[in-house]
Design a protein around this motif. Sequence first.
Motif, PDB file in Angstrom:
ATOM      1  N   GLY A   1      50.808   0.134 -23.064  1.00 45.57           N
ATOM      2  CA  GLY A   1      50.393  -0.994 -22.248  1.00 45.57           C
ATOM      3  C   GLY A   1      51.040  -2.297 -22.674  1.00 45.57           C
ATOM      4  N   PRO A   2      50.342  -3.426 -22.431  1.00 47.25           N
ATOM      5  CA  PRO A   2      50.964  -4.737 -22.653  1.00 47.25           C
ATOM      6  C   PRO A   2      51.233  -5.056 -24.118  1.00 47.25           C
ATOM      7  CG  PRO A   2      48.668  -4.990 -22.004  1.00 47.25           C
ATOM      8  CD  PRO A   2      49.002  -3.539 -21.879  1.00 47.25           C
ATOM      9  N   THR A   3      50.545  -4.418 -25.058  1.00 41.77           N
ATOM     10  CA  THR A   3      50.774  -4.722 -26.476  1.00 41.77           C
ATOM     11  C   THR A   3      51.833  -3.830 -27.111  1.00 41.77           C
ATOM     12  OG1 THR A   3      48.958  -3.261 -27.076  1.00 41.77           O
ATOM     13  CG2 THR A   3      48.442  -5.618 -26.840  1.00 41.77           C
ATOM     14  N   ALA A   4      52.519  -3.036 -26.313  1.00 42.38           N
ATOM     15  CA  ALA A   4      53.534  -2.122 -26.863  1.00 42.38           C
ATOM     16  C   ALA A   4      54.678  -2.873 -27.509  1.00 42.38           C
ATOM     17  CB  ALA A   4      54.051  -1.194 -25.771  1.00 42.38           C
ATOM     18  N   SER A   5      54.895  -4.128 -27.137  1.00 46.09           N
ATOM     19  CA  SER A   5      56.004  -4.900 -27.706  1.00 46.09           C
ATOM     20  C   SER A   5      55.593  -5.677 -28.953  1.00 46.09           C
ATOM     21  CB  SER A   5      56.560  -5.859 -26.656  1.00 46.09           C
ATOM     22  OG  SER A   5      55.553  -6.788 -26.285  1.00 46.09           O
ATOM     23  N   ALA A   6      54.345  -5.614 -29.370  1.00 47.03           N
ATOM     24  CA  ALA A   6      53.885  -6.332 -30.566  1.00 47.03           C
ATOM     25  C   ALA A   6      54.486  -5.696 -31.809  1.00 47.03           C
ATOM     26  CB  ALA A   6      52.359  -6.317 -30.636  1.00 47.03           C
ATOM     27  N   TYR A   7      54.577  -6.489 -32.864  1.00 45.17           N
ATOM     28  CA  TYR A   7      55.115  -6.009 -34.134  1.00 45.17           C
ATOM     29  C   TYR A   7      54.072  -5.121 -34.795  1.00 45.17           C
ATOM     30  CZ  TYR A   7      57.216  -6.029 -38.743  1.00 45.17           C
ATOM     31  OH  TYR A   7      57.774  -5.643 -39.934  1.00 45.17           O
ATOM     32  N   LEU A   8      54.462  -3.898 -35.158  1.00 44.38           N
ATOM     33  CA  LEU A   8      53.543  -2.933 -35.763  1.00 44.38           C
ATOM     34  C   LEU A   8      53.610  -3.005 -37.284  1.00 44.38           C
ATOM     35  CD1 LEU A   8      54.179   0.231 -33.560  1.00 44.38           C
ATOM     36  CD2 LEU A   8      52.473  -1.556 -33.255  1.00 44.38           C
ATOM     37  N   VAL A   9      52.448  -3.058 -37.914  1.00 45.27           N
ATOM     38  CA  VAL A   9      52.350  -2.992 -39.371  1.00 45.27           C
ATOM     39  C   VAL A   9      51.609  -1.698 -39.699  1.00 45.27           C
ATOM     40  CG1 VAL A   9      51.440  -4.073 -41.451  1.00 45.27           C
ATOM     41  CG2 VAL A   9      52.305  -5.492 -39.588  1.00 45.27           C
ATOM     42  N   PRO A  10      52.345  -0.659 -40.132  1.00 46.23           N
ATOM     43  CA  PRO A  10      51.683   0.617 -40.437  1.00 46.23           C
ATOM     44  C   PRO A  10      50.906   0.533 -41.747  1.00 46.23           C
ATOM     45  CG  PRO A  10      54.065   0.798 -40.711  1.00 46.23           C
ATOM     46  CD  PRO A  10      53.787  -0.587 -40.244  1.00 46.23           C
ATOM     47  N   LEU A  11      49.683   1.049 -41.720  1.00 48.34           N
ATOM     48  CA  LEU A  11      48.825   1.078 -42.908  1.00 48.34           C
ATOM     49  C   LEU A  11      48.425   2.519 -43.200  1.00 48.34           C
ATOM     50  CD1 LEU A  11      46.396  -1.861 -42.050  1.00 48.34           C
ATOM     51  CD2 LEU A  11      48.292  -1.909 -43.644  1.00 48.34           C
TER      52      LEU A  11
ATOM     53  N   ASP B   1      50.170 -10.697 -31.522  1.00 45.11           N
ATOM     54  CA  ASP B   1      51.569 -10.651 -31.966  1.00 45.11           C
ATOM     55  C   ASP B   1      51.830  -9.510 -32.941  1.00 45.11           C
ATOM     56  OD1 ASP B   1      52.263 -13.131 -30.629  1.00 45.11           O
ATOM     57  OD2 ASP B   1      51.101 -14.126 -32.202  1.00 45.11           O
ATOM     58  N   ILE B   2      50.830  -9.196 -33.769  1.00 44.99           N
ATOM     59  CA  ILE B   2      50.968  -8.195 -34.826  1.00 44.99           C
ATOM     60  C   ILE B   2      49.822  -7.199 -34.691  1.00 44.99           C
ATOM     61  CG2 ILE B   2      51.020  -7.834 -37.320  1.00 44.99           C
ATOM     62  CD1 ILE B   2      51.884 -10.809 -37.550  1.00 44.99           C
ATOM     63  N   LEU B   3      50.148  -5.923 -34.756  1.00 48.75           N
ATOM     64  CA  LEU B   3      49.125  -4.885 -34.693  1.00 48.75           C
ATOM     65  C   LEU B   3      49.091  -4.115 -36.009  1.00 48.75           C
ATOM     66  CD1 LEU B   3      49.695  -3.392 -31.125  1.00 48.75           C
ATOM     67  CD2 LEU B   3      48.066  -5.141 -31.824  1.00 48.75           C
ATOM     68  N   LEU B   4      47.927  -4.056 -36.631  1.00 54.59           N
ATOM     69  CA  LEU B   4      47.728  -3.259 -37.837  1.00 54.59           C
ATOM     70  C   LEU B   4      47.306  -1.870 -37.385  1.00 54.59           C
ATOM     71  CD1 LEU B   4      45.686  -5.909 -39.817  1.00 54.59           C
ATOM     72  CD2 LEU B   4      48.120  -5.456 -39.989  1.00 54.59           C
TER      73      LEU B   4
END
Length: 150
Positions: A56-66, A38-41
């Motif tokens: 790909g399939p995770t392109a719609s996940a919520y991105l958390v920029p670090l 659901d969330i990509l760091l």
Amino acid sequence: MATAVFQRTLDALLPAAAPKRRAVLAGPELPSPDADADILLVPIHPRTGRTWTPEGPTASAYLVPLPLGVWLTLVSPPPYPPVPASGRMPRDELRDDPLPLLPRSPFWADRRTFERTLVRLPAVRSLWLRTILENLDHDTSPDLVQAVTR
């Protein structure tokens, strides 16, 4: 590692009844994350400031920029984190680094920096914060800035 860093804060901020979400580290040279993430760091490029975006399939996940340094530490933590020494140095040992300099005076916030930061806050419209901002004219002593920044 990411769980150890973020879990306590997320538990405190999110309501208890919130659905569980799965956060995964993603970025260049890492395997593609699962589709159920659901969330990509993700890292921020240090020069361009652009956030890495997945395909790909995770392109719609919520991105958390670090920041890149934080992301790199989470992806590959150092093998032996530094451990602070306790006790005194033995008499025969010589220090190989100088002692840190002690400050000569207490910390004072720079008036212009404080004022610019205060103006950017959305809460500056509240009465108590606007009063502080109005009192920060050039005749005000720096004690007000120090009292507010504590």
